[in-house]
Scaffold this motif. Structure first.
Motif, PDB file in Angstrom:
ATOM      1  N   GLY A   1       0.739  -1.102   0.269  1.00  0.00           N
ATOM      2  CA  GLY A   1      -0.404   0.466   0.226  1.00  0.00           C
ATOM      3  C   GLY A   1       0.737   1.559  -0.032  1.00  0.00           C
ATOM      4  O   GLY A   1       0.152   2.271   0.240  1.00  0.00           O
TER       5      GLY A   1
ATOM      6  N   ARG B   1       0.094   3.270  -5.385  1.00  0.00           N
ATOM      7  CA  ARG B   1      -1.507   3.078  -5.530  1.00  0.00           C
ATOM      8  C   ARG B   1      -1.269   2.678  -6.513  1.00  0.00           C
ATOM      9  O   ARG B   1      -0.910   2.919  -7.435  1.00  0.00           O
ATOM     10  CB  ARG B   1      -2.284   3.849  -4.996  1.00  0.00           C
TER      11      ARG B   1
ATOM     12  N   PRO C   1      -8.309  -3.724   1.390  1.00  0.00           N
ATOM     13  CA  PRO C   1      -7.097  -3.057   0.773  1.00  0.00           C
ATOM     14  C   PRO C   1      -5.916  -2.636   1.683  1.00  0.00           C
ATOM     15  O   PRO C   1      -6.046  -2.874   3.288  1.00  0.00           O
ATOM     16  CB  PRO C   1      -7.650  -1.496   1.080  1.00  0.00           C
TER      17      PRO C   1
ATOM     18  N   GLU D   1      -3.353  -0.395   2.722  1.00  0.00           N
ATOM     19  CA  GLU D   1      -3.704   0.726   4.123  1.00  0.00           C
ATOM     20  C   GLU D   1      -4.216   0.242   4.770  1.00  0.00           C
ATOM     21  O   GLU D   1      -3.537   0.511   6.671  1.00  0.00           O
ATOM     22  CB  GLU D   1      -3.569   2.223   3.110  1.00  0.00           C
TER      23      GLU D   1
END
Ligand code: ADP
Ligand code: MG
Length: 242
Positions: free
Chosen positions: A53, A56, A68, A70
């Motif tokens: 992360g 992107r 995701p 992050e």
């Protein structure tokens, strides 16, 4: 069916005009051990940064255990490529390893942090080095300290970018023997052919595109006990194209 640790779907990425990674799709399963190989500039480190992360995707997506990247930073242990220590700074191995436990919300250590430190140092057989300054360690010892720093959070996913570049053969073998025993999902970029013979489940060859090699019984014979990396690449490409 094991759960999917890393789900990469139609991922493309570019820093500027030219794509560095193109239409990559792959699933890495929970507790799988993946070796990533490929030529310099092929996009290996970029793929790791996307998994973490730190970058992107330009197109497509990556999910880490369904979310995701992050949102999943705390379950990932990472050792970046070529960490250049400022060797004038008198940090000890202990300080470097403990840094792995710090985060934006956590600025002080508690007893669990020291327990985790002791435990990982014991596992990597570096307990005797904890009070040594990083500048006084050998290349192999330094890489073990960095591996300990990636492991001290007890990550579910371990991501290592060329962990044995510039360490001697003995230390390389030791590090791969340790990695083999670690029970978690592992993704390791490496130029060392030894890793492929040390318990890896699948090999990903990356050169802008991804070629997955899941039958790692190679048909080439080591020359004087040593694989030539280019021969290996050729062999992998042939069997991927077949
Ligand atoms: N921050 C960056 N900005 C622009 N181009 C980059 C950047 N980082 C890497 N690249 C380029 O992206 C390509 C892939 O690099 P990288 O992922 O580091 O490859 P590898 O790790 O396989 O050697 C290379 O052509 C490299 O020059
Ligand atoms: Mg790289």
């Amino acid at each position: 069916m094991p759960s999917v640790a890393v789900d990469i779907r139609h991922l493309s990425f570019r820093y500027d005009e030219e794509y560095v990674l193109e239409d990559i799709t792959a699933q890495i399963y929970d507790r799988e051990y993946i070796a990533i190989i490929g030529p310099n500039g092929g996009g290996k480190s970029t793929l790791l940064k996307l998994i973490l992360g730190l970058l992107r995707p330009t197109k497509g997506e990556i999910l880490i255990y369904g979310q995701p990247p992050e949102k999943k930073r705390t379950i990932i242990g990472y050792l970046p490529q070529n960490i250049n220590f400022n060797l004038d700074i008198p940090l000890t191995a202990k300080t470097i390893i403990l840094q792995g436990r710090l985060s934006r919300n956590k600025l002080f250590y508690d007893p669990q942090d020291y327990e985790a430190l002791e435990s990982v140092a014991h596992k990597l057989k570096i307990s005797h080095l904890l009070h040594t300054k990083i500048s006084h360690l050998s290349g192999g010892e330094r890489q073990k300290v960095l591996l300990a720093r990636a492991l001290v959070t007890e990550p579910k996913l371990l991501v290592l970018d060329e962990p044995t570049a510039s360490v001697d053969l003995g230390a390389q073998k030791e590090i791969y023997a340790i990695l083999k025993e670690l029970d978690m999902t592992k993704i390791v970029v490496s130029h060392d052919i030894n890793i492929i013979l040390e318990g890896v489940d699948r090999v990903f060859y990356i050169n802008r595109k991804l070629f997955i090699h899941d039958n790692i019984e190679l048909k080439i014979t080591p020359r004087e006990g040593h694989f030539c990396e280019m021969e290996l690449f050729e062999e992998l490409k042939r069997s991927c194209d077949a």
